[in-house]
Design an enzyme around this catalytic site. Structure first.
Site, short mmCIF file in Angstrom:
data_model
loop_
_atom_site.label_atom_id
_atom_site.label_comp_id
_atom_site.label_asym_id
_atom_site.label_seq_id
_atom_site.Cartn_x
_atom_site.Cartn_y
_atom_site.Cartn_z
N LYS A 170 0.84 -1.21 0.00
CA LYS A 170 0.00 0.00 0.00
C LYS A 170 0.88 1.27 0.00
CE LYS A 170 -3.12 3.11 0.66
NZ LYS A 170 -3.78 3.70 -0.50
N LYS A 239 2.09 11.65 5.55
CA LYS A 239 2.32 10.48 6.41
C LYS A 239 2.74 9.26 5.58
CE LYS A 239 -1.35 8.17 6.93
NZ LYS A 239 -2.07 7.00 6.41
P1 NAP Z 1 -10.07 10.90 8.20
O1 NAP Z 1 -11.27 11.33 7.45
O2 NAP Z 1 -9.12 11.93 8.68
O3 NAP Z 1 -10.57 10.03 9.45
C1 NAP Z 1 -9.64 9.60 10.41
C2 NAP Z 1 -10.34 8.76 11.47
O4 NAP Z 1 -9.35 8.42 12.47
C3 NAP Z 1 -11.47 9.47 12.20
O5 NAP Z 1 -12.43 8.52 12.57
C4 NAP Z 1 -10.75 10.04 13.43
O6 NAP Z 1 -11.61 10.27 14.52
C5 NAP Z 1 -9.84 8.88 13.75
N1 NAP Z 1 -8.71 9.26 14.61
C6 NAP Z 1 -7.68 10.08 14.30
N2 NAP Z 1 -6.81 10.16 15.32
C7 NAP Z 1 -7.32 9.36 16.31
C8 NAP Z 1 -6.86 9.00 17.60
N3 NAP Z 1 -5.71 9.46 18.09
N4 NAP Z 1 -7.62 8.14 18.32
C9 NAP Z 1 -8.79 7.64 17.82
N5 NAP Z 1 -9.26 7.94 16.60
C10 NAP Z 1 -8.52 8.79 15.85
O7 NAP Z 1 -9.19 9.87 7.36
P2 NAP Z 1 -9.63 8.96 6.11
O8 NAP Z 1 -9.45 9.75 4.88
O9 NAP Z 1 -10.92 8.30 6.42
O10 NAP Z 1 -8.45 7.87 6.15
C11 NAP Z 1 -8.47 6.76 7.04
C12 NAP Z 1 -7.31 5.84 6.67
O11 NAP Z 1 -7.48 5.37 5.33
C13 NAP Z 1 -5.94 6.52 6.69
O12 NAP Z 1 -4.98 5.62 7.16
C14 NAP Z 1 -5.70 6.88 5.24
O13 NAP Z 1 -4.32 6.99 4.95
C15 NAP Z 1 -6.36 5.70 4.55
N6 NAP Z 1 -6.84 5.93 3.19
C16 NAP Z 1 -7.51 7.10 2.89
C17 NAP Z 1 -7.96 7.29 1.59
C18 NAP Z 1 -8.67 8.58 1.19
O14 NAP Z 1 -8.76 8.87 -0.02
N7 NAP Z 1 -9.20 9.36 2.11
C19 NAP Z 1 -7.77 6.32 0.61
C20 NAP Z 1 -7.12 5.13 0.96
C21 NAP Z 1 -6.66 4.95 2.26
P3 NAP Z 1 -12.33 11.70 14.69
O15 NAP Z 1 -13.55 11.64 13.83
O16 NAP Z 1 -12.60 11.79 16.13
O17 NAP Z 1 -11.34 12.75 14.22
#
Ligand code: NAP
Length: 295
Positions: A170, A239
């Site tokens: 990934k 990251k």
């Molecule tokens: P996001 O919208 O920023 O959501 C992050 C999540 O993590 C939220 O539920 C947040 O909770 C939680 N979180 C963050 N810090 C935390 C902590 N210290 N303790 C507990 N919960 C915590 O991110 P996302 O875009 O959904 O991405 C999620 C994962 O998928 C990441 O690893 C990212 O690299 C990967 N990813 C993302 C994409 C994309 O296009 N977005 C595509 C493929 C993979 P709160 O709601 O409380 O902030």
């Protein structure tokens, strides 16, 4: 299968919704509780704590980064201390190779199973159940996850028995994608300064020699200078480059392009790009060329 889902951000909320729509029993937890509401309306059970989401046969994590995953896994009352023996932690976040190895070991010691299943595809692909999923772990455990993975994605690619392999794949994929964004940004800056239409240029390339989703998605965003709303936020992209470089360092693999991308992200964030999509590194070349108004 009774499933817990921890992390209802941009990706997790769409993924959990798809599991519910497919008829799975899902108990959801999120650090910020207001994000639970739309899922509860779809029939999810509410977890007040991480532990409450870990009472079934499987718990999925879709959290921002290593800090978040390590927090929910290793905290007092966290996944490792409460997940029943034999149950599976299906880790779908993009995390480091190092943390994946640590989780594999900790779950094994607790007689639980750990499967890594990071995904390719943005939140719109997650909502449309069109993710590409890379899995690694004990084959029996991976097989048990298949009914859920088939709901979440259009295709699953098993990569072996070692969970960290999926995480490395990934990270390598995201390194490649960021390289495409930077290269597109430079090419678009070049033709743009000669007053050639940016979108015409992108359409030409993506309907001929660069006919692939990465070029279509990011070419379109860069040509339009559209970096908000962030579907994949720049700090998360940064990251991934940092984690790819960390893996490269430990495997002694020089990645000069990775180092360049590291500094591109650093510049974007230093200039206040926290809230932008990671595609915004593709706007930097235009600014370097003295055309900030076009990006
Ligand atoms: P996001 O919208 O920023 O959501 C992050 C999540 O993590 C939220 O539920 C947040 O909770 C939680 N979180 C963050 N810090 C935390 C902590 N210290 N303790 C507990 N919960 C915590 O991110 P996302 O875009 O959904 O991405 C999620 C994962 O998928 C990441 O690893 C990212 O690299 C990967 N990813 C993302 C994409 C994309 O296009 N977005 C595509 C493929 C993979 P709160 O709601 O409380 O902030």
């Amino acid at each position: 299968m009774k499933t817990g889902f921890i992390g209802l951000g941009r990706m997790g909320s769409a993924m959990a919704a798809n599991l519910l729509k497919a008829g799975h029993e899902v108990t959801v937890f999120n650090r910020s509780p207001e994000k639970l509401l739309p899922l509860i309306e779809l029939g999810a059970l509410e977890a007040g704590t991480v532990a409450d989401a870990c009472r079934g046969e499987l718990v999925i994590t879709m959290l921002a980064d290593d800090t978040a995953v390590a927090d929910v896994a290793f905290q007092n009352g966290g996944i490792i201390s409460v997940l029943p023996k034999g149950a599976i932690h299906l880790s779908m976040s993009t995390i480091s190779v190092e943390l994946s190895k640590k989780l594999t070991e900790a779950h094994a010691q607790a007689a639980q199973q750990f499967v890594a299943a990071p995904v390719f595809g943005r939140p719109d692909a997650a909502a449309a159940a069109k993710l590409f999923i890379v899995t690694a772990g004990n084959p029996g455990a991976v097989k048990m996850c298949e009914p859920l993975l088939n709901v979440l994605g259009q295709k699953t690619f098993p990569i072996g028995n070692t969970p960290a392999s999926a995480n490395l794949v990934k990270l390598s994929g995201n390194f490649l994608m960021a390289s495409v964004i930077e290269a597109l940004g430079e090419a678009i800056a070049l033709i743009s300064k000669a007053d050639i239409d940016r979108q015409v240029f992108v359409d030409l390339l993506t309907s001929s020699i660069f006919n692939a989703p990465a070029y279509k998605i990011y070419g379109g965003l860069i040509a339009a200078g559209r970096f908000e709303p962030a579907l994949f936020a720049a700090p998360l992209g940064f990251k991934d480059i940092r984690l790819a470089l960390a893996a490269a360092e430990s495997l002694r693999v020089p990645m000069p392009l990775g180092s360049l991308l590291h500094d591109r992200f650093l510049r974007l964030l230093a200039e206040g790009g926290e809230r932008l999509d990671w595609a915004a590194i593709g706007g930097l070349a235009g600014r370097d060329a003295g055309e900030p108004h076009r990006v």
